[in-house]
Enzyme design. Structure first.
Site, PDB file in Angstrom:
ATOM      1  CG  ASN A 280      -1.872   1.097   1.330  1.00 26.39           C
ATOM      2  OD1 ASN A 280      -1.572   2.208   0.921  1.00 26.39           O
ATOM      3  ND2 ASN A 280      -3.039   0.827   1.890  1.00 26.39           N
TER       4      ASN A 280
ATOM      5  NE  ARG B 210      -0.935   3.659   8.210  1.00 28.72           N
ATOM      6  CZ  ARG B 210      -2.245   3.417   8.006  1.00 28.72           C
ATOM      7  NH1 ARG B 210      -2.797   2.321   8.417  1.00 28.72           N
ATOM      8  NH2 ARG B 210      -2.991   4.305   7.366  1.00 28.72           N
TER       9      ARG B 210
ATOM     10  CG  ASP C 293      -8.594   8.050   5.624  1.00 26.24           C
ATOM     11  OD1 ASP C 293      -8.614   7.548   6.762  1.00 26.24           O
ATOM     12  OD2 ASP C 293      -7.547   8.238   4.979  1.00 26.24           O
TER      13      ASP C 293
ATOM     14  CE  LYS D 193      -5.176   8.523   7.844  1.00 24.73           C
ATOM     15  NZ  LYS D 193      -5.285   7.608   6.721  1.00 24.73           N
TER      16      LYS D 193
ATOM     17  CG  ASP E 203      -3.910  -6.346  10.016  1.00 25.73           C
ATOM     18  OD1 ASP E 203      -3.953  -6.076   8.807  1.00 25.73           O
ATOM     19  OD2 ASP E 203      -4.766  -7.057  10.570  1.00 25.73           O
ATOM     20  CB  THR E 204      -5.234  -0.611  10.199  1.00 29.69           C
ATOM     21  OG1 THR E 204      -3.911  -0.115  10.404  1.00 29.69           O
ATOM     22  CG2 THR E 204      -6.235   0.450  10.622  1.00 29.69           C
TER      23      THR E 204
ATOM     24  N   GLY F 232      -9.229   4.096   2.110  1.00 29.60           N
ATOM     25  CA  GLY F 232     -10.018   3.235   2.985  1.00 29.60           C
ATOM     26  C   GLY F 232     -11.247   3.937   3.544  1.00 29.60           C
TER      27      GLY F 232
HETATM   28  P1  IMP Z   1      -4.917  -3.235   6.448  1.00 26.99           P
HETATM   29  O1  IMP Z   1      -4.200  -2.809   7.654  1.00 26.99           O
HETATM   30  O2  IMP Z   1      -4.219  -2.790   5.207  1.00 26.99           O
HETATM   31  O3  IMP Z   1      -5.254  -4.691   6.434  1.00 26.99           O
HETATM   32  O4  IMP Z   1      -6.260  -2.415   6.425  1.00 26.99           O
HETATM   33  C1  IMP Z   1      -7.494  -2.960   6.766  1.00 26.99           C
HETATM   34  C2  IMP Z   1      -8.603  -2.087   6.244  1.00 26.99           C
HETATM   35  O5  IMP Z   1      -8.637  -0.879   6.956  1.00 26.99           O
HETATM   36  C3  IMP Z   1      -8.534  -1.727   4.769  1.00 26.99           C
HETATM   37  O6  IMP Z   1      -9.834  -1.755   4.244  1.00 26.99           O
HETATM   38  C4  IMP Z   1      -7.989  -0.340   4.742  1.00 26.99           C
HETATM   39  O7  IMP Z   1      -8.486   0.381   3.638  1.00 26.99           O
HETATM   40  C5  IMP Z   1      -8.535   0.200   6.050  1.00 26.99           C
HETATM   41  N1  IMP Z   1      -7.589   1.175   6.601  1.00 26.99           N
HETATM   42  C6  IMP Z   1      -6.337   0.922   7.055  1.00 26.99           C
HETATM   43  N2  IMP Z   1      -5.750   2.062   7.451  1.00 26.99           N
HETATM   44  C7  IMP Z   1      -6.666   3.052   7.225  1.00 26.99           C
HETATM   45  C8  IMP Z   1      -6.624   4.471   7.407  1.00 26.99           C
HETATM   46  O8  IMP Z   1      -5.644   5.083   7.838  1.00 26.99           O
HETATM   47  N3  IMP Z   1      -7.750   5.132   7.059  1.00 26.99           N
HETATM   48  C9  IMP Z   1      -8.849   4.509   6.565  1.00 26.99           C
HETATM   49  N4  IMP Z   1      -8.934   3.209   6.362  1.00 26.99           N
HETATM   50  C10 IMP Z   1      -7.837   2.483   6.687  1.00 26.99           C
END
Ligand code: IMP
Length: 191
Positions: free
Chosen positions: A9, A177, A151, A171, A68-69, A149
């Protein structure tokens, strides 16, 4: 120092480089010719982040980290959480994920939510975890087109607009993050 960031990403890579600063040279798996998707099959953010970091460590044996988020919505018992990327199904588009979130929250007055980010670091073979959170609420209509995502639907507490209306600097200063990366930076004595 050189660190592999286990992500494909570009948004995340740019955020991370801005926060970690010039003392760190971030390398992405794609820079090393790795084009597959890094597996994330765990049931928690912690296990997914560590799984991604271990994948990189096992291939290159280089210091690395992964994040991971998840977006955790109170009225939805913490969903979509670890399933945030595939909330509307495997390979779901972000528009579909946003639409599903709005449908699930339709008519609900309690729209409190938080983003939680976990970073797994492997440094000389030793594993570490860091966490960052930001609380806020979910809008009824998407707002703004910065970021990525969820946001456009997330307004951090104490602010009047979504993450997608903020500059990257605004942000990063308050984001999940950003906070997890700050802890990583402190741990690595980059400050
Ligand atoms: P991952 O950490 O890339 O697996 O993210 C999991 C989900 O959370 C994905 O759908 C991302 O688009 C969303 N996501 C992760 N970080 C953010 C952020 O900073 N803002 C908005 N969506 C996020």
């Amino acid at each position: 120092m050189k660190l592999i960031f286990a992500t494909a990403n570009q948004h995340k890579a740019i955020e991370a480089q801005a926060i970690l600063g010039q003392k760190v040279q971030l390398i992405l798996p794609a820079d090393l010719g790795y084009t597959q998707e890094i597996p994330e099959t765990g049931n928690t953010l912690e296990s997914n982040a560590m799984q991604k970091a271990r994948t990189i460590w096992n291939i290159w044996g280089m210091d690395c980290f992964a994040d991971d988020t998840g977006l955790e919505v109170l009225a939805l018992d913490g969903a979509p959480g670890v399933f945030s990327a595939r909330y509307a199904g495997a390979n779901a588009t972000m528009q579909a994920n946003l639409a599903k979130l709005l449908t699930q929250l339709k008519g609900k007055a309690d729209r409190r939510a938080r983003f939680r980010s976990v970073i797994a670091l492997i440094l000389k073979g030793t594993e570490y975890l860091f966490e960052g959170c930001v609380s806020g609420h979910i809008l009824e209509i998407p707002q703004g087109d910065h970021g990525f995502g969820y946001d456009p639907l997330f307004v951090p507490q104490g602010y009047g607009c979504s993450f997608a209306l903020m500059s990257p600097q605004e942000k990063n200063a308050i984001s999940h993050r950003g906070r997890a990366l700050e802890q990583l930076a402190n741990f690595l004595s980059l400050r």
